[in-house]
Scaffold this motif. Structure first.
Motif, PDB file in Angstrom:
ATOM      1  N   GLN A   1       7.631   7.874  -2.050  1.00 43.25           N
ATOM      2  CA  GLN A   1       7.337   6.448  -2.142  1.00 43.25           C
ATOM      3  C   GLN A   1       8.567   5.745  -2.714  1.00 43.25           C
ATOM      4  OE1 GLN A   1       4.144   3.833  -4.521  1.00 43.25           O
ATOM      5  NE2 GLN A   1       3.166   5.305  -3.128  1.00 43.25           N
TER       6      GLN A   1
ATOM      7  N   VAL B   1       5.538   6.512   8.209  1.00 43.67           N
ATOM      8  CA  VAL B   1       6.013   5.522   7.240  1.00 43.67           C
ATOM      9  C   VAL B   1       5.009   4.386   7.226  1.00 43.67           C
ATOM     10  CG1 VAL B   1       7.831   3.855   6.678  1.00 43.67           C
ATOM     11  CG2 VAL B   1       8.451   6.069   7.649  1.00 43.67           C
ATOM     12  N   LYS B   2       4.655   3.939   6.046  1.00 45.91           N
ATOM     13  CA  LYS B   2       3.746   2.790   5.990  1.00 45.91           C
ATOM     14  C   LYS B   2       4.025   1.946   4.752  1.00 45.91           C
ATOM     15  CE  LYS B   2      -0.011   5.295   3.633  1.00 45.91           C
ATOM     16  NZ  LYS B   2      -1.444   5.655   3.692  1.00 45.91           N
ATOM     17  N   ALA B   3       3.691   0.663   4.890  1.00 39.87           N
ATOM     18  CA  ALA B   3       3.793  -0.234   3.736  1.00 39.87           C
ATOM     19  C   ALA B   3       2.576   0.021   2.862  1.00 39.87           C
ATOM     20  CB  ALA B   3       3.830  -1.676   4.207  1.00 39.87           C
TER      21      ALA B   3
ATOM     22  N   TYR C   1       6.911   1.432   0.008  1.00 46.13           N
ATOM     23  CA  TYR C   1       6.760   2.168   1.254  1.00 46.13           C
ATOM     24  C   TYR C   1       6.402   3.616   0.958  1.00 46.13           C
ATOM     25  CZ  TYR C   1       8.772  -1.922   3.400  1.00 46.13           C
ATOM     26  OH  TYR C   1       8.977  -3.214   3.805  1.00 46.13           O
TER      27      TYR C   1
ATOM     28  N   LEU D   1      12.645  -3.587   3.663  1.00 48.86           N
ATOM     29  CA  LEU D   1      12.978  -2.740   4.809  1.00 48.86           C
ATOM     30  C   LEU D   1      14.332  -3.180   5.362  1.00 48.86           C
ATOM     31  CD1 LEU D   1      12.102  -0.502   6.806  1.00 48.86           C
ATOM     32  CD2 LEU D   1      11.020  -2.304   8.188  1.00 48.86           C
TER      33      LEU D   1
ATOM     34  N   GLN E   1       5.956  -4.859  -3.037  1.00 47.64           N
ATOM     35  CA  GLN E   1       6.014  -4.107  -1.785  1.00 47.64           C
ATOM     36  C   GLN E   1       6.632  -2.725  -1.996  1.00 47.64           C
ATOM     37  OE1 GLN E   1       5.464  -5.207   2.006  1.00 47.64           O
ATOM     38  NE2 GLN E   1       4.994  -3.138   1.363  1.00 47.64           N
TER      39      GLN E   1
END
Length: 401
Positions: free
Chosen positions: A157, A134-136, A147, A369, A145
């Motif tokens: 995404q 998982v990444k921003a 993910y 998040l 923003q």
């Protein structure tokens, strides 16, 4: 649906509730779960009947390092709203002691209700989906923003990512520390996790007594750290369980003793001294067998008055009777530990609530998040309180994702 508005990792109580709450607002929602089916812990809960909430929900029924945190969510989605949802699906239920509500038929009714709500709202549920990373994706600002998720089912995404992976309890149901790993990845602090609502184990002579009495339930008042619970205590092959022990385990610290009042409706000293006057020729074990099972009384006799086992009450010194009374009123047991996550119903502590919005469950430092359910440092008492936290925290996040 590879680029939905919302992705929820975890198809348990909190995750499914969050999913249809968000979808009912018009959000496109995908639930990703690593198991072959969602809601496994729901199905096994309450002995297969699912203790889905409690008539008396208060913040005092929850453990949290910030005791005020749970108030907002519990107020905005309360037990009466969930009961109304249950009734709207025609699910028959009944009340047991202490306001606990259970399904008449099966826990499947609650899971089916959640899945029906998800289907009606257009939620997509993907099982057997392992999350690899998982990444921003974009740190340009809150509005942009997103993910990115790399999974066994391909790349996803989303704008809002909800972590509803539960805690470490009952790993055979698919529990893992994945949610905690995500929290650490994004810089959130974690409070030390331990097993809660879990049976005690013993390595001393109490273990042998427990094995002998396995299956026996006794109404007791059990205490530690100034906290006490009046409930049944159940002897098992490994130690003691039952509602009293499970409740107290959430407050107990390793190395501490627990106190057990075996005669919670009586003053033990007055009872024994009274028997000395009214039943002078009787044996103590026969008199106590009017209050406790014969097997337990024999075990207590071996521990606390073996020299006077065959002595009439009139011949037992008052000091000895008072010493026995003290053991009956405050039997000090020192567990060697607990059965751990293998049988624990919940995980204590978790994601530090100081870093989450109590209104939305969103991270204060990481827009988009969210953390809901057991992964958060909010743990309820036994009796439907953890399910109510799942519904309430899922609803809170679902209103804002």
């Amino acid at each position: 649906m590879k680029n939905p508005d919302v992705i929820i990792i975890g198809g348990g109580a909190a995750g499914l509730f969050c999913a249809f709450t968000a979808a009912q607002r018009g959000q496109s929602v995908v639930v990703l779960d690593s198991s072959n089916k969602v809601g496994k812990k729901i199905l096994m809960s309450g002995g297969g009947r699912c203790n889905f909430t409690n008539l008396d929900i208060t913040p005092e029924n929850y453990l949290c390092n910030n005791p005020h945190f749970c108030i907002s969510a519990l107020n905005r989605y309360n037990q009466w709203q969930f009961i109304e949802l249950v009734e709207s699906h025609g699910i028959a239920y009944h009340e047991r002691k202490h306001g606990e509500l259970f399904c008449d038929e099966s826990a499947k009714d609650i899971l089916t209700m959640l899945l029906d709500e998800c289907q009606r709202a257009g939620v997509v549920i993907k099982t057997k989906c392992e999350i690899k990373s998982v990444k921003a994706v974009d740190k340009a600002g809150e509005e942009n923003q997103r993910y990115g998720l790399q999974t066994s089912a391909g790349q996803y995404q989303c704008r809002s990512l909800v972590i509803a992976t539960g805690g470490l309890s009952i790993p055979t149901m698919g529990a893992s520390g994945f949610g905690y790993e995500i929290a650490e990845q994004f810089g959130l602090s974690l409070l030390p996790r331990t097993a809660g609502l879990v049976p005690f184990t013993f390595s001393d002579g109490i273990k042998q007594i427990s094995e002998t009495l396995s299956g026996l339930a006794v109404d007791v008042d059990m205490s530690a750290n100034g906290i006490s619970f009046r409930e049944n205590m159940l002897f098992t092959h490994r130690g003691i369980s039952g509602p009293a022990a499970l409740q107290l385990s959430s407050y107990w610290k390793p190395g501490q003793a627990i106190g057990v009042n075996l005669l919670p409706d009586n003053n033990a000293a007055e009872l024994l001294l009274g028997y000395k006057k009214t039943s002078a020729k009787s044996l103590l074990r026969n008199l106590l067998s009017q209050h406790l099972s014969k097997g337990l009384v024999l075990a207590l006799q071996t521990l606390h008055w073996p020299k006077y086992a065959e002595t009439a009450m009139a011949e037992i010194p008052d000091a000895q009777l008072l010493a026995v009374a003290q053991q009956l009123a405050d039997w000090q047991l020192k567990p060697s530990g607990t059965e751990g996550y293998r049988t624990a119903e919940v995980t204590l502590c978790g994601v530090d609530t100081d870093q989450l919005s109590s209104k939305t469950m969103e991270c204060k430092t990481q827009p988009g998040l969210y953390f809901v359910g057991e992964v958060v440092d909010v743990t309820g008492h036994l009796g439907g309180y953890n399910f109510q936290w799942a519904w309430a925290s899922g609803y809170a996040a679902g209103q804002y994702v």
